[in-house]
Scaffold this active site. Structure first.
Site, PDB file in Angstrom:
ATOM      1  N   TYR A   2       0.823  -1.211   0.000  1.00  0.00           N
ATOM      2  CA  TYR A   2       0.000   0.000   0.000  1.00  0.00           C
ATOM      3  C   TYR A   2       0.859   1.264   0.000  1.00  0.00           C
ATOM      4  CZ  TYR A   2      -4.533  -2.183   0.997  1.00  0.00           C
ATOM      5  OH  TYR A   2      -5.701  -2.887   0.920  1.00  0.00           O
ATOM      6  N   LYS A  23       3.167 -15.287   2.712  1.00  0.00           N
ATOM      7  CA  LYS A  23       3.373 -16.020   1.460  1.00  0.00           C
ATOM      8  C   LYS A  23       4.876 -16.273   1.355  1.00  0.00           C
ATOM      9  CE  LYS A  23       1.878 -17.671  -2.526  1.00  0.00           C
ATOM     10  NZ  LYS A  23       1.007 -18.864  -2.624  1.00  0.00           N
ATOM     11  N   ASP A  36      -2.862 -18.443   0.862  1.00  0.00           N
ATOM     12  CA  ASP A  36      -3.844 -19.144   0.023  1.00  0.00           C
ATOM     13  C   ASP A  36      -4.565 -20.231   0.833  1.00  0.00           C
ATOM     14  OD1 ASP A  36      -1.392 -20.427   0.101  1.00  0.00           O
ATOM     15  OD2 ASP A  36      -1.329 -20.951  -2.023  1.00  0.00           O
ATOM     16  N   ASP A  68      -6.425  -7.072   4.308  1.00  0.00           N
ATOM     17  CA  ASP A  68      -7.566  -6.441   3.644  1.00  0.00           C
ATOM     18  C   ASP A  68      -8.464  -7.509   3.027  1.00  0.00           C
ATOM     19  OD1 ASP A  68      -9.155  -4.366   2.498  1.00  0.00           O
ATOM     20  OD2 ASP A  68      -8.146  -4.718   0.580  1.00  0.00           O
ATOM     21  N   ASP A  80     -12.515  -9.145   4.501  1.00  0.00           N
ATOM     22  CA  ASP A  80     -13.814  -9.156   3.793  1.00  0.00           C
ATOM     23  C   ASP A  80     -14.360 -10.590   3.771  1.00  0.00           C
ATOM     24  OD1 ASP A  80     -13.646  -6.391   3.243  1.00  0.00           O
ATOM     25  OD2 ASP A  80     -14.431  -6.643   1.205  1.00  0.00           O
TER      26      ASP A  80
HETATM   27  C1  IPM Z   1     -10.337  -1.086   3.986  1.00  0.00           C
HETATM   28  C2  IPM Z   1     -10.400  -0.547   2.560  1.00  0.00           C
HETATM   29  C3  IPM Z   1      -9.179   0.297   2.267  1.00  0.00           C
HETATM   30  C4  IPM Z   1      -7.964  -0.634   2.327  1.00  0.00           C
HETATM   31  C5  IPM Z   1      -9.159   1.063   0.939  1.00  0.00           C
HETATM   32  C6  IPM Z   1     -10.389   1.889   0.742  1.00  0.00           C
HETATM   33  C7  IPM Z   1      -7.935   1.926   0.827  1.00  0.00           C
HETATM   34  O1  IPM Z   1     -10.582  -1.574   1.638  1.00  0.00           O
HETATM   35  O2  IPM Z   1     -10.255  -0.283   4.934  1.00  0.00           O
HETATM   36  O3  IPM Z   1     -10.389  -2.303   4.158  1.00  0.00           O
HETATM   37  O4  IPM Z   1      -7.671  -1.327   1.357  1.00  0.00           O
HETATM   38  O5  IPM Z   1      -7.312  -0.641   3.373  1.00  0.00           O
HETATM   39 MN    MN Z   2     -10.981  -3.505   2.568  1.00  0.00          MN
END
Ligand code: IPM
Ligand code: MN
Ligand code: NAD
Length: 357
Positions: free
Chosen positions: A141, A186, A219, A243, A247
């Site tokens: 990032y 990884k 993975d 990240d 999710d």
């Molecule tokens: C999160 C988001 C952010 C990230 C983006 C919007 C920069 O996806 O906070 O999880 O990737 O960290």
């Molecule tokens: Mn995110």
């Protein structure tokens, strides 16, 4: 005691979910005299529109002066073609970096009443309770980026010190829970992951010998999170893997709208935000699930505002609203953002009345 909160609603559903959390916090404040005050600022796309910058200097100054920051989400199609360095998301990265928020704590608990909202079978997810500690200010990032007509690069770099500090945060957390730490990398391919694995191994061996450590490749971890999520306690991983995996965690819990987070450094204010984005597909319709943001506000009360009892009360009220079937559309229900907010406040009031009686 006064506690000052900067509110960065951001874009899309961001302002809707932060407004919900602020309403709940105001109700909690009226009940408990917490001395909360709020100061809102444009951030992300909204700040590009207003000031030509996703994270204006005056907003940084306000954040530094605050006790905590409540954030919605940033970004959306309107700013999709803005150069990478000044996109709404770049403002968010600068906020994390400027405030030194290197540890992003993302807890996942499966609510018993929401087991049917999860795509996974009950026997896999009953009792899931884990925390992902995502490194937040390093890795790909924040590396150099290049772009020509035919080629693009993103550099991924980690220093020993960056890995040490986040693994200490994660190991301390593991020690306060079940004592189990899973580090995800990884290392079969990436040099940064080899360094990561070496540092994690040394820090845990030398400083946290009571913590049980395992290393997994990312993975395989993506698979284990859906095949045996109950086996994990604290997971520590680098920025990008964290990240993506969180999710996935959110989907396990039933919805992306449920998962809260706290971004913390060694000192100064923390940032509290749901892990989801600005959800442009449902923005402005009153459909957003506010529970992840309200749970982030509870983390804020506990970790930055020194109000752990208020945090417990708030978490209990969200838990009760979910138990009582107050579900937004993402959870298969028909409650609006306002309905869910009112349901949490009603349960806060009811708990107070029961306590007083
Ligand atoms: C999160 C988001 C952010 C990230 C983006 C919007 C920069 O996806 O906070 O999880 O990737 O960290
Ligand atoms: Mn995110
Ligand atoms: P998203 O998280 O915004 O949405 C993914 C899906 O989940 C959508 O269908 C959305 O409707 C749903 N969803 C998310 N939050 C919800 C909630 N609270 N209630 C109900 N449904 C919810 O991801 P995306 O669509 O890939 O990204 C949209 C924008 O958000 C992008 O610009 C992205 O960069 C940004 N983003 C910002 C943050 C942040 O500010 N922390 C985090 C992730 C994505």
């Amino acid at each position: 005691m006064s506690r000052h909160i900067v509110v960065l609603g951001g874009d899309g559903i961001g302002p809707e979910v932060t407004a919900s959390a602020v309403e709940v916090l105001r109700a909690l404040d009226a009940q408990r005299q917490l001395g909360l005050s709020f100061e809102a600022h444009a951030f992300g796309g909204a700040a590009i529109d207003a000031h030509g910058d996703p994270f204006p200097v005056q907003v940084l100054a306000a954040c530094r002066a605050a006790d905590a920051i409540l954030l919605g989400a940033v970004g959306g199609p309107k700013w999709a073609n803005v150069p990478t360095a000044i996109r709404p998301e770049a403002g968010l990265l600068r906020l994390r970096s400027e405030l030194g928020l290197y540890a992003n704590i993302r807890p996942l608990q499966v609510h018993p009443a929401l087991v049917d909202a999860s795509p996974l079978k009950r026997e896999r997810i009953d009792g899931v309770d884990l925390v992902v500690v995502r490194e937040l200010t390093g890795g790909i990032y924040f590396g150099e980026r290049t772009r020509s007509d035919t080629r693009a690069t993103d550099e991924c770099a980690y220093t020993v010190a960056e890995v040490e500090r986040v693994v200490r945060t994660a190991a301390r957390l593991a020690r306060s829970r079940c004592g189990k730490l899973t580090s995800v990398d990884k290392a079969n391919v990436l040099e940064t992951s080899r360094l990561w694995r070496d540092v994690v191994t040394r820090v845990v061996r030398d400083e946290f010998p009571d913590v049980q450590l395992e290393h997994l490749l990312v993975d395989a971890m993506a698979m284990y999170l859906v095949s045996r999520p109950r086996d994990f306690d604290v997971i520590v991983t680098e920025n990008l893997f964290g990240d993506v995996l969180t999710d996935e965690c959110a989907a396990v819990s039933g919805s992306l709208g449920l998962m809260p987070s706290a971004s913390l450094g060694d000192s100064g204010p923390g940032v509290y935000e749901p892990i989801h984005g600005s959800a442009p597909d449902i923005a402005g319709q009153g459909l957003a699930n506010p529970y992840g943001t309200i749970q982030s506000a509870a983390m804020m009360l506990r970790q930055s505002l020194g109000a752990p009892e208020a945090a417990v009360a708030l978490e209990a009220a969200v838990h009760a609203a979910i138990r009582d079937g107050i579900r937004t559309r993402d959870l298969g229900g028909s409650a609006t953002t306002a309905d869910a907010t009112a349901a949490v406040i009603a349960r806060l009031m009811a708990a107070q009345a029961a306590y007083a009686a």
